[in-house]
Design a protein around this motif. Structure first.
Motif, PDB file in Angstrom:
ATOM      1  N   GLY A 141       0.406  -1.261  -0.314  1.00  0.00           N
ATOM      2  CA  GLY A 141       0.011   0.352  -0.252  1.00  0.00           C
ATOM      3  C   GLY A 141       0.447   1.527  -0.191  1.00  0.00           C
ATOM      4  N   GLY A 142       0.528   2.632  -0.517  1.00  0.00           N
ATOM      5  CA  GLY A 142       0.776   3.476  -0.409  1.00  0.00           C
ATOM      6  C   GLY A 142       0.167   4.642   0.487  1.00  0.00           C
ATOM      7  N   VAL A 143       0.891   5.341   1.168  1.00  0.00           N
ATOM      8  CA  VAL A 143       0.503   6.809   2.167  1.00  0.00           C
ATOM      9  C   VAL A 143       1.960   7.811   1.175  1.00  0.00           C
ATOM     10  CG1 VAL A 143       2.996   5.912   3.568  1.00  0.00           C
ATOM     11  CG2 VAL A 143       1.060   6.925   4.811  1.00  0.00           C
ATOM     12  N   ILE A 144       0.979   8.922   2.337  1.00  0.00           N
ATOM     13  CA  ILE A 144       1.488  10.776   1.465  1.00  0.00           C
ATOM     14  C   ILE A 144       2.125  10.704   3.260  1.00  0.00           C
ATOM     15  CG2 ILE A 144       1.164  12.545   1.683  1.00  0.00           C
ATOM     16  CD1 ILE A 144      -1.530  11.977   0.370  1.00  0.00           C
ATOM     17  N   GLN A 145       3.745  11.041   3.228  1.00  0.00           N
ATOM     18  CA  GLN A 145       5.003  11.371   3.623  1.00  0.00           C
ATOM     19  C   GLN A 145       5.261  12.514   3.981  1.00  0.00           C
ATOM     20  OE1 GLN A 145       6.059   8.651   6.639  1.00  0.00           O
ATOM     21  NE2 GLN A 145       5.644   7.047   5.967  1.00  0.00           N
ATOM     22  N   GLY A 146       5.389  13.525   4.920  1.00  0.00           N
ATOM     23  CA  GLY A 146       6.002  14.681   4.509  1.00  0.00           C
ATOM     24  C   GLY A 146       7.207  15.169   3.901  1.00  0.00           C
ATOM     25  N   SER A 147       7.964  14.419   3.521  1.00  0.00           N
ATOM     26  CA  SER A 147       9.031  14.396   2.668  1.00  0.00           C
ATOM     27  C   SER A 147       9.629  12.916   3.082  1.00  0.00           C
ATOM     28  CB  SER A 147       9.478  15.485   3.958  1.00  0.00           C
ATOM     29  OG  SER A 147      10.940  15.037   5.024  1.00  0.00           O
ATOM     30  N   ALA A 148      10.731  13.018   1.855  1.00  0.00           N
ATOM     31  CA  ALA A 148      11.678  12.138   0.883  1.00  0.00           C
ATOM     32  C   ALA A 148      12.505  11.827   2.611  1.00  0.00           C
ATOM     33  CB  ALA A 148      12.545  12.416  -0.146  1.00  0.00           C
ATOM     34  N   SER A 149      12.580  12.250   3.534  1.00  0.00           N
ATOM     35  CA  SER A 149      13.817  12.395   4.279  1.00  0.00           C
ATOM     36  C   SER A 149      13.199  11.379   5.309  1.00  0.00           C
ATOM     37  CB  SER A 149      13.882  14.059   5.099  1.00  0.00           C
ATOM     38  OG  SER A 149      15.497  14.163   4.614  1.00  0.00           O
ATOM     39  N   GLU A 150      11.781  11.738   5.677  1.00  0.00           N
ATOM     40  CA  GLU A 150      10.872  11.377   6.302  1.00  0.00           C
ATOM     41  C   GLU A 150      10.864   9.567   5.826  1.00  0.00           C
ATOM     42  OE1 GLU A 150       8.350  14.930   6.868  1.00  0.00           O
ATOM     43  OE2 GLU A 150       7.597  13.510   8.412  1.00  0.00           O
TER      44      GLU A 150
ATOM     45  N   GLN B 350      15.557  19.699  12.406  1.00  0.00           N
ATOM     46  CA  GLN B 350      14.441  18.845  12.063  1.00  0.00           C
ATOM     47  C   GLN B 350      14.671  17.643  11.319  1.00  0.00           C
ATOM     48  OE1 GLN B 350      11.568  21.303   9.590  1.00  0.00           O
ATOM     49  NE2 GLN B 350      12.969  21.389   8.025  1.00  0.00           N
ATOM     50  N   ILE B 351      13.394  16.680  11.117  1.00  0.00           N
ATOM     51  CA  ILE B 351      13.957  15.520  10.735  1.00  0.00           C
ATOM     52  C   ILE B 351      13.721  15.572   9.003  1.00  0.00           C
ATOM     53  CG2 ILE B 351      12.629  13.253  10.321  1.00  0.00           C
ATOM     54  CD1 ILE B 351      12.859  13.218  13.278  1.00  0.00           C
ATOM     55  N   PRO B 352      12.948  16.786   8.365  1.00  0.00           N
ATOM     56  CA  PRO B 352      12.952  16.809   7.041  1.00  0.00           C
ATOM     57  C   PRO B 352      14.044  17.891   6.377  1.00  0.00           C
ATOM     58  CG  PRO B 352      10.643  17.291   7.886  1.00  0.00           C
ATOM     59  CD  PRO B 352      11.451  17.033   9.687  1.00  0.00           C
ATOM     60  N   LEU B 353      14.354  17.889   5.249  1.00  0.00           N
ATOM     61  CA  LEU B 353      14.759  18.710   5.253  1.00  0.00           C
ATOM     62  C   LEU B 353      13.975  19.597   4.380  1.00  0.00           C
ATOM     63  CD1 LEU B 353      16.962  20.783   3.625  1.00  0.00           C
ATOM     64  CD2 LEU B 353      16.859  19.202   1.172  1.00  0.00           C
ATOM     65  N   GLY B 354      12.523  19.809   4.235  1.00  0.00           N
ATOM     66  CA  GLY B 354      12.133  20.795   3.479  1.00  0.00           C
ATOM     67  C   GLY B 354      11.023  21.098   4.343  1.00  0.00           C
ATOM     68  N   ARG B 355      10.570  22.495   3.759  1.00  0.00           N
ATOM     69  CA  ARG B 355       9.786  23.441   5.311  1.00  0.00           C
ATOM     70  C   ARG B 355       9.139  23.724   5.009  1.00  0.00           C
ATOM     71  NH1 ARG B 355      11.733  26.536   9.038  1.00  0.00           N
ATOM     72  NH2 ARG B 355      10.973  24.978  10.681  1.00  0.00           N
TER      73      ARG B 355
END
Lengths: 480, 480
Positions: A141-150, B350-355
């Motif tokens: 399955g798929g999910v939306i994360q906040g960023s590629a880092s996450e 923070q953990i992500p790069l983007g903000r």
């Protein structure tokens, strides 16, 4: 502010936004301000009594705009594209109004369900293997994360948990720390810093694998590293790569494919081959918020086995629980539901608990552009980067530093790093266009990234004329 | 969609949003749908050709709204409040249009600088010790995180890095894994699951400390645990607490104060005492996106020493670098700047790069409400929870289960857990109001959280009448 004032001010803001986008080409792409410019322009504490909306809207041009780097200017060629489209902005307005926090199915069923279906839509656009989709009621399955880092971090943590469980099942005397000391993750030496950060957070070793002539991870180098490390008693458990490497001998390795920027292009059949081999991956991630017209934040992540993610994160305080775990009965009403293919709890797929209704942006964008419109958008950017590449190639003073496949051109003046640093400094001091550098091995390189939704051939041509003029100045200054 | 269509559609969306907010009381707070309701309502893949905006806006009422839990309905008393205000929505529209990714000062100076000043404004509203503010050019500062979970994780990781460095400085032969095996973090046994998750991610032990009669961490119990664990050769390094505990003997401990929900109330002098002792904390966090009218996401975090955060995360790929680290010279232009009090790179916090440019929301909300308006909003919610409390207390069938200090009332029918589970089930099946439960020790408890911006006394009264009726039914059914 009451609702009738919101109607009025909201429409004024729509016009402000439309004017901003319409006039962005006329704004200097990189600001003139010096560090600390803003603080003296505003009070040192919040007002006790309310300010008016007029005060605030006037301050936007006076205080904010002079300090903005205009990422959506057609003269912005720096960093990477960040998506911006009107349909996404409209969806974000709706998302803000609904304002649900969709950590579980019950917390707002539409939020979870639309996300699941949109991730399937997007997965199909990319021709992802069926194992990654939810619609087949399989394990993926798929999910939306906040960023590629996450996404990278979540994948690494899932892999870590899986490795620890596997090793402890075989040798129950092993402590978690004893295992973690031996775990090794791998990425390309050209990889995004997010992998390094994920390793740091996860408390595991990260090794950089030498890249090949195209700056991609060399499969043979990975294989050598795996063998060397295994022989030394270490435990390879995770590899993050922009493309597929070493699908063989991966039984105990988690393979994460990170195509943060490039992924959007895979909706075009002519670029889909770049994703070949994704069928061997355990997780795949790219950022529609970079190049697929869905405003930040929207990082799309798929896994083949969603229980790998939820196994790493699952914690169930009562106030978030929707299943009567001590009762074997069919749940009596919706709020008490066990997880399943139709009612996942995305809180167990990510690091934060809270999450916005971000799939609305995907829904609006995919529908209002259509797949063909999105493909046309990608193709236009790729065509513009090739246009810039051919301009560079026509000038014998310059060289292209990496194969141009999508929207990024890495180029430099033939010669020293110093002369290229000087050129970049002139470009960014002139502020007609905006670029940032990178290092490719020991070379200082200028990156020309096609970014803006509104960039056209004329902007690329003007940018190149400008770069050529500044290059002439730099070379002149060097000779003197 | 071109700009002139956006002007038109944007204004239609403003009206849609205004209508939604105006009519939200008339919508059933919790939806009727069953899991999997949405998928059959929409195509199974994205359209090739564009749909029209009319198609989409019609589908909102047909497909989305039937599955929405209306968090902003005045009959929503579940989970926790999530902030929603018109000024924040207006700011989010602007944020979406500017669409910068503010990971460094140069990436958009206004984004970093307004955030720094807004975090100072908010810190002053809370009367935070000066050490947490940036304006004094000291070592501290504030940052917007996406969620309290991320803030807790970032604090724990900073503490972990600090502990590892300290111990390795004293005993260079110690490996990171050997140290991590001994690290122990502590939180209250009533703490949010985010602490448990942070411990899990960070690969360290987490111990739950028994709470007192007010469900707060017992300082003496913490002290005992610390002594016991140290005697056993473990290394206590981090404590996360909602209030201050054990400031003594903390020289090697990181103290993180997490007031995710309650923090907003501390802008009122009469509640500020709940934050007393924050001067002993290393980091403090709360969520304006819960109770301070700033729409999700906006989690405010302060540290006394920002180098503790950046030390845990700092990685500098060339393409994000703004300092000539090998040159001691004054930087020649803005894009190459060393970090400092006026030009921090929040990517290292923070953990992500983007903000996103989230401080715009704070700026709009703080200015359009004024501090007095924000205080009045908090006080209204607290007054409504006391009103509900007194209604409960007037009914001898019910009991209050924890002291009501802010906007949450924990109550139950005197009697078994079973009867309370039955009551909650009736409430959420009737769908006139929405509540969720919690466990306080072994008791199943109903939570009545004052959530909506528009909730008034009349809604609370109606909710209570409804609960009483259902309770009578439940008790009747029990007797039969």
């Amino acid at each position: 502010m009451n609702t009738s004032e919101f109607r009025r001010r909201g429409k004024e803001m729509v016009d402000y936004v439309a004017n901003y986008m319409e006039g962005i080409e006329g704004r200097q792409v990189y600001p003139d301000v010096e560090p600390g410019y803003l603080r003296p322009l505003i009070p040192d504490s919040a007002p006790q009594e309310p300010d008016t909306f007029e005060d605030i809207i006037n301050d936007i041009e006076k205080i904010i705009m002079p300090g903005v780097t205009h990422w959506h200017s057609p003269y912005f060629f720096a960093y990477f594209p960040t998506a911006s489209s009107y349909p996404a902005m409209l969806a974000d307005m709706l998302c803000g109004a609904i304002g649900c926090i969709g950590f579980s199915w019950a917390a707002s069923p539409a939020c979870t369900e639309l996300e699941t279906v949109m991730m399937d839509w997007l997965g199909k656009m990319l021709e992802l293997p069926k194992a990654f989709l939810t619609e087949n009621a399989g394990e993926g399955g798929g999910v939306i994360q906040g960023s590629a880092s996450e996404a990278t971090l979540v994948a690494l943590l899932a892999a870590r948990t899986k490795a620890i469980h596997r090793l402890q099942a075989a040798s129950p005397e092993l402590t978690q720390a004893a295992i973690m000391e031996k775990l090794v993750a791998y990425s390309s030496d050209q990889a995004h810093s997010s992998v390094e950060r994920a390793g740091l957070i996860g408390g595991v070793k990260l090794k950089a694998i030498p890249s090949d002539g195209n700056f991609a991870m060399r499969a043979s180098a990975l294989q050598e590293a795996l063998e060397r490390d295994r022989a030394a008693g270490l435990i390879p458990f995770f590899v993050s790569s922009a493309a597929l490497v070493a699908p063989g001998n991966k039984e105990d390795m988690w393979l994460h494919v990170d195509a943060a920027y490039a992924g959007s292009a895979f909706i075009c059949p002519e670029f889909r081959h770049l994703l070949n081999g994704v069928e061997f991956a355990d997780s795949f991630n790219f950022n529609p918020h970079k190049w697929l017209l869905v405003n930040f934040d929207c990082s799309a992540m798929w896994v083949k086995k969603r229980s790998d993610l939820t196994g790493a994160f699952r914690l169930d305080p009562t106030y978030l629980k929707h299943s009567h775990q001590d009762s074997g009965k069919k749940p009596a009403f919706n709020i008490f539901l066990t997880d399943g293919p139709f009612h996942v709890s995305f809180q167990h797929w990510q690091i934060p608990l809270g999450r916005r209704f971000r799939s609305l942006k995907m829904w609006f964008v995919f529908r209002m552009y259509g797949v063909k419109g999105l493909q046309a958008y990608i193709r236009k950017h790729v065509q513009l980067s090739h246009e810039f590449e051919s301009l560079v190639l026509q000038d014998p003073r310059f060289e292209i530093c990496a194969e141009v496949t999508l929207g990024l051109v890495c180029f430099r003046l033939k010669g020293s790093n110093k002369v290229n640093e000087a050129l970049l400094q002139r470009i960014n001091s002139a502020k007609k266009i905006h670029l940032v550098p990178c290092h490719l091995r020991d070379k200082f390189v200028l990156r020309f990234a096609i970014c803006s939704r509104t960039v056209e051939s004329a902007h690329v041509q003007r940018a190149w004329e400008h770069i050529k003029e500044l290059a002439a100045d730099v070379l002149q200054a060097e000779r003197e």
